[in-house]
Structures are given as C-alpha cells and as structure tokens.
Design a protein around this motif. Structure first.
Motif, PDB file in Angstrom:
ATOM      1  N   CYS A  24     -21.553 -45.643   7.097  1.00 60.75           N
ATOM      2  CA  CYS A  24     -22.767 -45.452   7.687  1.00 60.75           C
ATOM      3  C   CYS A  24     -23.761 -46.747   7.064  1.00 60.75           C
ATOM      4  CB  CYS A  24     -23.869 -44.013   8.552  1.00 60.75           C
ATOM      5  SG  CYS A  24     -24.543 -43.314   7.025  1.00 60.75           S
ATOM      6  N   LYS A  26     -25.529 -50.190   6.964  1.00 59.78           N
ATOM      7  CA  LYS A  26     -26.240 -51.608   7.733  1.00 59.78           C
ATOM      8  C   LYS A  26     -25.792 -52.146   7.358  1.00 59.78           C
ATOM      9  CE  LYS A  26     -31.119 -51.950   9.228  1.00 59.78           C
ATOM     10  NZ  LYS A  26     -32.149 -52.108   8.982  1.00 59.78           N
ATOM     11  N   GLY A  47     -31.075 -57.670   9.625  1.00 56.01           N
ATOM     12  CA  GLY A  47     -29.806 -56.645  10.063  1.00 56.01           C
ATOM     13  C   GLY A  47     -28.947 -57.773  10.850  1.00 56.01           C
ATOM     14  N   SER A  83     -21.489 -52.484  14.443  1.00 56.99           N
ATOM     15  CA  SER A  83     -23.270 -52.133  13.866  1.00 56.99           C
ATOM     16  C   SER A  83     -23.815 -52.976  15.644  1.00 56.99           C
ATOM     17  CB  SER A  83     -23.193 -53.165  12.871  1.00 56.99           C
ATOM     18  OG  SER A  83     -23.221 -55.209  12.745  1.00 56.99           O
ATOM     19  N   SER A  88     -27.415 -51.463  12.409  1.00 58.47           N
ATOM     20  CA  SER A  88     -27.283 -49.603  11.672  1.00 58.47           C
ATOM     21  C   SER A  88     -26.170 -49.984  12.210  1.00 58.47           C
ATOM     22  CB  SER A  88     -28.557 -49.367  12.223  1.00 58.47           C
ATOM     23  OG  SER A  88     -28.599 -49.286  13.207  1.00 58.47           O
ATOM     24  N   TYR A  89     -25.841 -48.761  11.486  1.00 58.51           N
ATOM     25  CA  TYR A  89     -24.176 -48.542  12.163  1.00 58.51           C
ATOM     26  C   TYR A  89     -23.275 -47.198  11.845  1.00 58.51           C
ATOM     27  CZ  TYR A  89     -21.373 -49.108   7.208  1.00 58.51           C
ATOM     28  OH  TYR A  89     -21.451 -49.089   6.205  1.00 58.51           O
ATOM     29  N   LYS A  90     -22.404 -46.887  12.424  1.00 54.42           N
ATOM     30  CA  LYS A  90     -21.725 -45.022  11.901  1.00 54.42           C
ATOM     31  C   LYS A  90     -20.936 -45.179  12.490  1.00 54.42           C
ATOM     32  CE  LYS A  90     -23.280 -40.368  11.859  1.00 54.42           C
ATOM     33  NZ  LYS A  90     -24.477 -40.022  11.650  1.00 54.42           N
ATOM     34  N   ASP A 133     -23.872 -50.593   2.484  1.00 56.27           N
ATOM     35  CA  ASP A 133     -24.930 -51.813   3.343  1.00 56.27           C
ATOM     36  C   ASP A 133     -23.660 -52.901   3.220  1.00 56.27           C
ATOM     37  OD1 ASP A 133     -26.807 -49.999   4.723  1.00 56.27           O
ATOM     38  OD2 ASP A 133     -27.960 -50.837   2.692  1.00 56.27           O
TER      39      ASP A 133
END
Length: 142
Positions: A24, A26, A47, A83, A88-90, A133
């Motif tokens: 996870c 950015k 972002g 993202s 943001s991402y996961k 990141d």
C-alpha cells in the motif's frame, strides 16, 4: 430481509480473508525543474491515478527498455491494481518479493534498482501491508 441481503453483499465484496497482506502507499507524480536553490521549495509530488503492475522479482537483464520505459518484462505478472485519483492504493499479495511498476503511455516505469539489478523490489511479509510510495518522475529534471 434487507439487512440479510446487505450483510451477504458485504461478505461477497469484502471477504474476511481478502486482504491479509500486500502493498500500500501512494503513487506520486513529479515533473519540472527539481534542482535545489536558495529559497526554492521542491515538490514532493502530487497523487496521481495509475495502473500498478506487480511481477515476481525481475532484473534489468530480463527486460527490454526503450527511452527509459520497460516494454518487455520476462517474469510472471502476479497482480495489477489501480491507485485512486489522490494516488493512494492497496493491493493484496501473498508473502514474497516483488518488482513494482506503474503503467505509463510509453511502457512500464520504475526508477529504483538494487546492487544486483533487481527492479523496485518490495518484500511482503505474512499478515502485513508493506508501505511503498511510487514516485513517477520521468518528466522531472534534477
């Protein structure tokens, strides 16, 4: 009945075992003149929405590059994620070591390499999300 349907829908969309570990963080876009100077504040990036490609660890020797982008990765792709617009991402992944790229118009991008030539390596441990990141800076000058 409405409550039961909602609970069932929640269980299908968000299964309890879906995200035990992975990566996870950015995705950050950096462009323009990043040379330091008196009174100059450097950008930490903003972002950005990007497709994220995760492969089993790959070295430079097992890729084809063109103009700074990777156009052929000779390793198994494990996952693809996105993202959000804020970067943001996961992404859920099994434990292991992976190479992480962003998809750009001219190919896949990564800008970190280890001493053995492995590209943008991240380690995922059982039960943990590793923060990584991704700085997309191919339009930046340093």
């Amino acid at each position: 009945m409405k409550i039961i349907c909602s609970i069932l829908l929640f269980a299908v969309v968000f299964p309890a075992t879906a995200q035990k570990q992975g990566i996870c963080g950015k995705v950050l876009w950096v462009a323009g003149n990043q040379m330091p100077g008196p009174g100059k504040k450097l950008s930490k990036g903003s972002g950005v929405e990007r497709e994220i490609h995760i492969y089993e660890v790959v070295t430079v020797e097992n890729t084809t590059q063109q103009n700074g982008f990777f156009t052929d990765i000779r390793s198994r792709r494990v996952a693809v994620g996105m993202s959000r617009s804020n970067g943001s991402y996961k992404i859920a992944l099994p434990p292991g070591n992976y190479s992480v790229f962003t998809k750009e118009p001219d190919g896949l991008f990564a800008n970190l390499f280890d001493a053995q030539g492995a590209i943008n390596v991240v380690t995922v441990k059982e039960g943990e999300f590793t923060v990584i990141d991704l700085t997309v800076n191919y339009k930046a000058a340093y």
